[in-house]
Design an enzyme around this catalytic site. Sequence first.
Site, PDB file in Angstrom:
ATOM      1  N   LYS A  30      34.100 -15.003 -20.743  1.00 36.31           N
ATOM      2  CA  LYS A  30      34.140 -15.617 -19.357  1.00 36.31           C
ATOM      3  C   LYS A  30      35.650 -16.516 -19.256  1.00 36.31           C
ATOM      4  O   LYS A  30      36.016 -16.747 -20.081  1.00 36.31           O
ATOM      5  CB  LYS A  30      33.182 -16.559 -18.734  1.00 36.31           C
ATOM      6  CG  LYS A  30      31.502 -15.940 -18.807  1.00 36.31           C
ATOM      7  CD  LYS A  30      30.343 -16.597 -18.437  1.00 36.31           C
ATOM      8  CE  LYS A  30      29.130 -16.069 -18.361  1.00 36.31           C
ATOM      9  NZ  LYS A  30      28.161 -16.834 -17.720  1.00 36.31           N
ATOM     10  N   TYR A  78      25.235  -9.812 -11.251  1.00 36.05           N
ATOM     11  CA  TYR A  78      24.399 -11.126 -11.221  1.00 36.05           C
ATOM     12  C   TYR A  78      23.420 -10.728  -9.999  1.00 36.05           C
ATOM     13  O   TYR A  78      23.028 -11.896  -9.305  1.00 36.05           O
ATOM     14  CB  TYR A  78      25.173 -12.081 -11.031  1.00 36.05           C
ATOM     15  CG  TYR A  78      25.812 -12.534 -12.226  1.00 36.05           C
ATOM     16  CD1 TYR A  78      25.213 -12.580 -13.525  1.00 36.05           C
ATOM     17  CD2 TYR A  78      26.842 -13.165 -12.266  1.00 36.05           C
ATOM     18  CE1 TYR A  78      25.511 -12.970 -14.676  1.00 36.05           C
ATOM     19  CE2 TYR A  78      27.524 -13.813 -13.548  1.00 36.05           C
ATOM     20  CZ  TYR A  78      26.925 -13.677 -14.647  1.00 36.05           C
ATOM     21  OH  TYR A  78      27.434 -14.030 -15.839  1.00 36.05           O
ATOM     22  N   ASN A 102      29.556 -21.256 -19.454  1.00 38.67           N
ATOM     23  CA  ASN A 102      28.844 -21.159 -20.687  1.00 38.67           C
ATOM     24  C   ASN A 102      29.570 -20.309 -21.641  1.00 38.67           C
ATOM     25  O   ASN A 102      28.964 -19.447 -22.356  1.00 38.67           O
ATOM     26  CB  ASN A 102      27.453 -20.973 -20.607  1.00 38.67           C
ATOM     27  CG  ASN A 102      27.126 -19.714 -19.674  1.00 38.67           C
ATOM     28  OD1 ASN A 102      27.960 -19.055 -19.457  1.00 38.67           O
ATOM     29  ND2 ASN A 102      25.683 -19.486 -19.673  1.00 38.67           N
ATOM     30  N   HIS A 158      29.134 -13.806 -21.607  1.00 37.20           N
ATOM     31  CA  HIS A 158      27.714 -13.062 -21.328  1.00 37.20           C
ATOM     32  C   HIS A 158      27.548 -12.201 -22.122  1.00 37.20           C
ATOM     33  O   HIS A 158      28.446 -11.468 -22.858  1.00 37.20           O
ATOM     34  CB  HIS A 158      28.136 -12.357 -19.719  1.00 37.20           C
ATOM     35  CG  HIS A 158      26.998 -11.289 -19.534  1.00 37.20           C
ATOM     36  ND1 HIS A 158      26.126 -11.674 -18.794  1.00 37.20           N
ATOM     37  CD2 HIS A 158      26.949 -10.090 -19.818  1.00 37.20           C
ATOM     38  CE1 HIS A 158      25.142 -10.621 -18.875  1.00 37.20           C
ATOM     39  NE2 HIS A 158      25.818  -9.388 -19.376  1.00 37.20           N
ATOM     40  N   GLU A 194      25.143  -1.964 -17.775  1.00 34.27           N
ATOM     41  CA  GLU A 194      26.083  -2.945 -17.624  1.00 34.27           C
ATOM     42  C   GLU A 194      27.490  -2.413 -17.961  1.00 34.27           C
ATOM     43  O   GLU A 194      28.464  -2.537 -17.698  1.00 34.27           O
ATOM     44  CB  GLU A 194      25.721  -4.214 -18.182  1.00 34.27           C
ATOM     45  CG  GLU A 194      24.552  -5.020 -17.412  1.00 34.27           C
ATOM     46  CD  GLU A 194      24.340  -6.318 -18.162  1.00 34.27           C
ATOM     47  OE1 GLU A 194      24.798  -6.800 -19.112  1.00 34.27           O
ATOM     48  OE2 GLU A 194      23.694  -7.122 -17.689  1.00 34.27           O
TER      49      GLU A 194
HETATM   50  N1  UDP Z   1      24.005 -20.111 -14.327  1.00 41.26           N
HETATM   51  C1  UDP Z   1      24.228 -21.487 -13.467  1.00 41.26           C
HETATM   52  N2  UDP Z   1      23.412 -22.160 -13.273  1.00 41.26           N
HETATM   53  C2  UDP Z   1      21.972 -22.037 -13.926  1.00 41.26           C
HETATM   54  C3  UDP Z   1      21.657 -20.817 -14.368  1.00 41.26           C
HETATM   55  C4  UDP Z   1      22.742 -20.048 -14.671  1.00 41.26           C
HETATM   56  O1  UDP Z   1      25.473 -21.179 -13.391  1.00 41.26           O
HETATM   57  O2  UDP Z   1      21.265 -23.036 -13.492  1.00 41.26           O
HETATM   58  C5  UDP Z   1      24.850 -19.055 -14.418  1.00 41.26           C
HETATM   59  C6  UDP Z   1      25.448 -19.117 -16.057  1.00 41.26           C
HETATM   60  O3  UDP Z   1      26.661 -18.942 -16.068  1.00 41.26           O
HETATM   61  C7  UDP Z   1      24.811 -18.030 -16.531  1.00 41.26           C
HETATM   62  C8  UDP Z   1      24.688 -16.832 -15.351  1.00 41.26           C
HETATM   63  O4  UDP Z   1      24.496 -17.650 -14.247  1.00 41.26           O
HETATM   64  O5  UDP Z   1      25.160 -17.435 -17.913  1.00 41.26           O
HETATM   65  C9  UDP Z   1      23.545 -15.749 -15.799  1.00 41.26           C
HETATM   66  O6  UDP Z   1      22.439 -16.272 -15.629  1.00 41.26           O
HETATM   67  P1  UDP Z   1      21.317 -15.788 -16.610  1.00 41.26           P
HETATM   68  O7  UDP Z   1      19.740 -16.562 -16.162  1.00 41.26           O
HETATM   69  O8  UDP Z   1      21.324 -14.328 -16.751  1.00 41.26           O
HETATM   70  O9  UDP Z   1      21.734 -16.567 -18.192  1.00 41.26           O
HETATM   71  P2  UDP Z   1      22.453 -15.636 -19.312  1.00 41.26           P
HETATM   72  O10 UDP Z   1      21.852 -14.266 -19.485  1.00 41.26           O
HETATM   73  O11 UDP Z   1      23.897 -15.668 -19.159  1.00 41.26           O
HETATM   74  O12 UDP Z   1      22.117 -16.637 -20.500  1.00 41.26           O
HETATM   75 MG    MG Z   2      21.508 -12.855 -17.966  1.00 39.31          MG
END
Ligand code: UDP
Ligand code: MG
Length: 171
Positions: free
Chosen positions: A26, A66, A129, A132, A143
Amino acid sequence: MVIWLIICNFGKYYSEPMEQSLIIIKPSGVERGLIGPIIGRFQQKGLVIAGLKMMMLNEDLLRQHYAHLVDKPFFASLIKSMTACPVIVMCLRGKDAIAVIRSLVGPTNCRNAAPGTIRGDYGMSSQENIIHASDSPENGIIETNRFFSPEEIFDYIPANISYIYSPDERD
Ligand code: UDP
Ligand code: MG
């Protein structure tokens, strides 16, 4: 004979047990100079890079990627964050690749991620974070197809494959 051997081995390596994952380094990973270290971790683990490119994401693509988050209060901020600069996208392949990669990446909130994981070592945020990774074998395929065209994915057999897996692990 040589062609026959290639076909047999190709089938072995890419048969059902091998999974694939989409990885996105990212903007938080790109801007902090972490492209090299992150790719290095996956290579050192023994995952195979089947596709890799830099691209600029847009809102249309991110709304698909997303889709499970479009109603969340942080969605607009997430779009802004993901379009802040170009990202690196990769298709990684390996046996049980989804679980292996998710464990290398760590949980969503970097502050909860253990040292030794990518998010644990490099981040402090839930949104910024770093990376992805796909969350299921089905999503790994969906994806990857969303971000790569077929000619951008390479079905080669790595020369060191017999040092990464035993023969029965490739069946
Ligand atoms: N995200 C965020 N706030 C939150 C939870 C998620 O900004 O409270 C963002 C974060 O960048 C995350 C992405 O949304 O990586 C996708 O969320 P997901 O729950 O799919 O998490 P991941 O699979 O990336 O761990
Ligand atoms: Mg995810």
